[in-house]
Structure formats: C-alpha cells, structure tokens
Design a protein around this motif. Structure first.
Motif, PDB file in Angstrom:
ATOM      1  N   ARG A 148      28.856  32.937  70.285  1.00 33.42           N
ATOM      2  CA  ARG A 148      28.382  34.141  69.634  1.00 33.42           C
ATOM      3  C   ARG A 148      26.876  34.124  69.380  1.00 33.42           C
ATOM      4  N   ARG A 149      26.354  32.990  68.918  1.00 31.53           N
ATOM      5  CA  ARG A 149      24.928  32.995  68.566  1.00 31.53           C
ATOM      6  C   ARG A 149      24.027  33.076  69.803  1.00 31.53           C
ATOM      7  N   GLU A 150      24.537  32.532  70.935  1.00 33.12           N
ATOM      8  CA  GLU A 150      23.738  32.592  72.167  1.00 33.12           C
ATOM      9  C   GLU A 150      23.556  34.037  72.624  1.00 33.12           C
ATOM     10  N   ALA A 188      23.642  36.679  70.675  1.00 29.39           N
ATOM     11  CA  ALA A 188      23.098  37.571  69.647  1.00 29.39           C
ATOM     12  C   ALA A 188      21.719  38.077  70.071  1.00 29.39           C
ATOM     13  N   GLU A 189      20.980  37.255  70.819  1.00 26.53           N
ATOM     14  CA  GLU A 189      19.663  37.681  71.262  1.00 26.53           C
ATOM     15  C   GLU A 189      19.629  37.750  72.779  1.00 26.53           C
ATOM     16  N   LEU A 190      19.454  38.942  73.288  1.00 29.27           N
ATOM     17  CA  LEU A 190      19.382  39.115  74.726  1.00 29.27           C
ATOM     18  C   LEU A 190      17.990  39.578  75.105  1.00 29.27           C
ATOM     19  N   PRO A 191      17.559  39.234  76.313  1.00 30.24           N
ATOM     20  CA  PRO A 191      16.215  39.650  76.728  1.00 30.24           C
ATOM     21  C   PRO A 191      16.098  41.171  76.844  1.00 30.24           C
ATOM     22  N   GLY A 192      14.885  41.677  76.900  1.00 25.83           N
ATOM     23  CA  GLY A 192      14.645  43.099  77.119  1.00 25.83           C
ATOM     24  C   GLY A 192      15.178  43.503  78.490  1.00 25.83           C
ATOM     25  N   GLU A 225      30.971  45.661  73.291  1.00 23.54           N
ATOM     26  CA  GLU A 225      30.962  44.278  72.809  1.00 23.54           C
ATOM     27  C   GLU A 225      32.178  44.013  71.951  1.00 23.54           C
ATOM     28  N   SER A 269      31.583  35.704  71.935  1.00 25.88           N
ATOM     29  CA  SER A 269      31.285  37.119  72.161  1.00 25.88           C
ATOM     30  C   SER A 269      31.576  37.471  73.604  1.00 25.88           C
TER      31      SER A 269
END
Lengths: 129, 295
Positions: B229-231, B233-237, B244, B251
């Motif tokens: 999940r934490r990986e 949580a932040e996705l590149p632009g 989801e 996730s």
C-alpha cells in the motif's frame, strides 16, 4: 494455405496472435517460401475480426521480412523460419537449470518460481515484440 | 484529408430535465470500426440517432463525414442506419425489401443485395416475418450494405441474437468493412461483442463520454498495479488512477499512464479491454453495481 483462429481469453492482442500463428507455421514448415497467406477478406470472413487488425499483422510480418504484399495478387511468404536458434537452446537450458537450482536452494517453490518468471517476462520496460 | 467519421463538440440532448447526453466531445477518424459501449440507458441510442440525423441536439454540434446530419439527400445517402433489433417489415417478402431499398437509395447495388441473399441461402419470396432472428438481422444488414454507405451506424445489432448468429453477423459486417473501407459505428452493452471487431472505442456512461480512443493505444496505456500500500501511495506524474481498492497492506490500482512504470516494487499487468471498460464504468457510477449491468 493456413487458417487463423483467435483465442479471446489469452490476453494476447489479436494482431499479435495472427503474427504468432504465421511465425509458428513458418517454424513448423506448414508455410514455405512462395505460399500465399489468406486475403484480408478471407480472414475476416472466417474469424470475424476487424480488417485493420489483419492489415496490421501483415504489415508487421512484412516489416519482419517474412512476407511481401503484391498489390492485387496477395501476400506471399518470402522466407522460412527454420530454427537457427536451436543450437543455442542447449546452453540456455543448462543456464536455466543452474538458475533453477539456485532458486530452489533459496527456498522458492515451483509456484514462486513461475510467478517470478511471469512478472519478469511481463515487465513492460523489458518487452520486445 | 478525409473528414472524420464523427465529430461532436459539446453535444447535449435533454428531454425536459433529463440529460440523455451531456457535453459530449468526440473526434472519430474515418475508416475505423468504432465500438460504442455503455450500460443500458447511458445515452448510446441518443448519440447514434443524433449522428444519423434522427434527433436534433439541444446544444452543441455534431457532424458525420464532415456534413450536418439530416442536411439533405446527399448526407442521407452517405450514412446508413440500422436501428435497434434490426427491424424489417414482417409482411413484406425479401424481394420486396430489396425493391424498396432500390427505390429509396440512389447508390443501391442490387447485385450486392442479391448475392448476399443467395449466400445466406434465403428464398427471396419469403416474408420477413417468417425469418429467424438471425436471418432477419442478416436481411437488415444486407439492406444497409447494398445502400453502399460511407458510414454505417448500427444500434445494438446483435443484442437479441444467439452466439452463432452473432458470429455470422459480425463476419458479414467485417467482410463489408474489408471491401468498402467504410466507417462503422456499432453499439453494445457487452464488450465481448466488440472486442475483436473494433479498433476504436467510446465508453459512454451516465450520459457522458468517459474515454474514447484507438483500442491499441488504450490497451497500451492502461495497467493494473498491485503492491504494498505505501509503495503505491505516491505515483509519478503522468499517472491517472481510474480505479483503486485497498486492503490494509495491499493496493490494487487501475491506472492510465503516459510514462513508463517502474515495476520493481509492485506488479504491473496489462488489462483486457473488458477490465478497462469496467474500470471506467465503475468510476462513472460508483454507487451502483456497474459490473452487474455490463455482463
């Protein structure tokens, strides 16, 4: 002449399936130099797919140097795919055996090994088609 | 430069307070087979009838093959329309249907029509009312093909057919496309009907276009990501999340990505067309069981 078929559940794009079937037929000697591929009309009337899909597959095969399109006549095989890579198989198999032994020693069971191979092969950045 | 098969800008159709189609903008190139997919009541029929000139928009504009739908005889000759459930006249024979088609269509090809009826093994003297569902659909398709349209619009043509008749119908339709290089737009609430035949897809849900594009581009630009999940949580632009779902640790995302995705910390999988469509459907109608209505 070969006949195409499509597997709707394989997850492989239809045009890619057509390419694979031609390449497979070339490898197995079912198609040889000078053979004509079915016309686009024949293919769509047989498997009910978009003609552009067939055009795309034939274009790609032409780009790969396996067939040539003669306008108004048809698409013809120009090269067979006798398996030149066969010689490399044995050494590759040997390396794979070594790798599998390593994976098992590290505690991976068959399922984990399959999953690892599948995810590695499918990583889009490494895909070559 | 060929005019687009269909071009809509801000196209809206209202019935009283009910929005049948809202602010629809499309630019569909010619010579494609376009699938229009969406649940029942999404506005598919409204869009197709607007394209054929059977309805007038409340707001916005629509052009078919560069012309205004229903602008005159020229436009009508260029665009073929097969209404829902492929209607025919029960009391008229097949030959009557062909005569009627010849009378009403300037570009009519009697040879094409007769050849198809012959291939289908039908007796021209037979009344349309006595035909099976599959045969009736083939008669309606024959009428549409013999008209030689540049754009053929079909509203749910195979919805009421059995799998065998569906396949036969699609074979005939694709044969026409291969011969005439015409543009085809057909609607269905089943992605599986469209998967093999369409190279362009429009997803319409709740009166709005959710996504439209070349099928290969769509499939190449959408992925399922699964991972910790934490990986995720932040996705590149450049990565848009369409759908989801999360458990405490894991996730699963369906994303549209223009940038290469690094698959080291999570699994990146390709989607089937059906998964892709379902993701857009559940995004557009989150409160409803979208899966049920599309199967």
């Amino acid at each position: 002449m070969i006949e195409f078929h499509l597997d709707g559940r394989s997850g492989v794009a239809p045009y890619m399936q057509l390419i694979q079937q031609v390449r497979q037929a070339l490898r197995l000697g079912l198609l040889v130099e000078g053979d004509r591929l079915p016309t686009v009309k024949e293919v769509v009337a047989k498997v009910a797919i978009n003609p552009n899909t067939v055009f795309k597959a034939y274009r790609e095969l032409e780009y790969q140097g396996l067939v040539v399109a003669r306008p108004g006549v048809g698409t013809f095989v120009t090269r067979t795919l006798t398996d030149q890579s066969l010689a490399a198989h044995e050494s590759l198999r040997e390396e794979l055996r070594t790798w599998l032994a390593k994976a098992r020693a590290a505690g991976l069971d068959d399922e984990s090994i399959d999953a690892l191979i599948a995810t590695t092969v499918r990583t889009p950045t490494e895909e070559s088609t | 430069m060929t005019a687009p098969a269909l071009k809509a800008v801000g196209l809206t159709k209202r019935y009283g307070r009910h929005h049948a189609l809202s602010d629809c903008t499309l630019d569909i190139p010619a010579s494609r087979v376009v699938g229009l997919v969406g649940p029942n009541g999404a506005g598919k029929t409204t869009l197709l009838q607007l394209a054929a000139g059977m309805l007038a928009p409340t707001a916005g504009t629509i052009e078919a093959l560069g012309g205004h739908p229903a602008s005159g005889a020229d436009q009508l000759a260029k665009v073929g329309f097969v209404a829902q459930d492929t209607p025919t006249y029960a009391n008229l024979s097949i030959a009557d249907h062909l005569r009627f088609g010849a009378h009403t269509n300037p570009g009519w090809s009697q040879a094409t029509a007769e050849e198809r009826i012959d291939q289908l093994g039908l007796d021209p003297r037979q009344k349309a009312g006595k035909l099976s569902g599959g045969q009736r659909s083939q008669l309606a398709l024959t009428m549409a093909i013999a008209k030689r349209p540049e754009l053929l619009i079909l509203d749910e043509p195979v919805a009421s057919l059995d799998p065998m008749a569906r396949r036969e119908f699609m074979k005939a339709l694709m044969g026409f496309t291969a011969d005439d290089k015409a543009s085809v737009i057909l609607s269905s609430h089943l992605v599986s009907d469209l998967e093999r035949v369409c190279d362009y897809l429009v997803v319409l849900v709740a009166s709005r276009v959710q996504i439209a594009g070349d099928v290969d581009d769509l499939l190449a630009g959408h992925f399922r990501l699964t991972g910790p999940r934490r990986e995720l949580a932040e996705l590149p632009g450049g990565v848009d999340v369409i759908e989801e779902s999360h458990t405490e640790r894991q996730s699963t995302l369906i994303v549209r990505a223009d940038v290469p995705l690094d698959g080291r910390s999570f699994t990146v999988e390709k989607l089937t067309l059906e998964d892709l469509v379902l993701a857009y459907m559940s995004k557009a109608m989150p409160a409803q069981p979208a899966r049920e209505s599309t199967r």
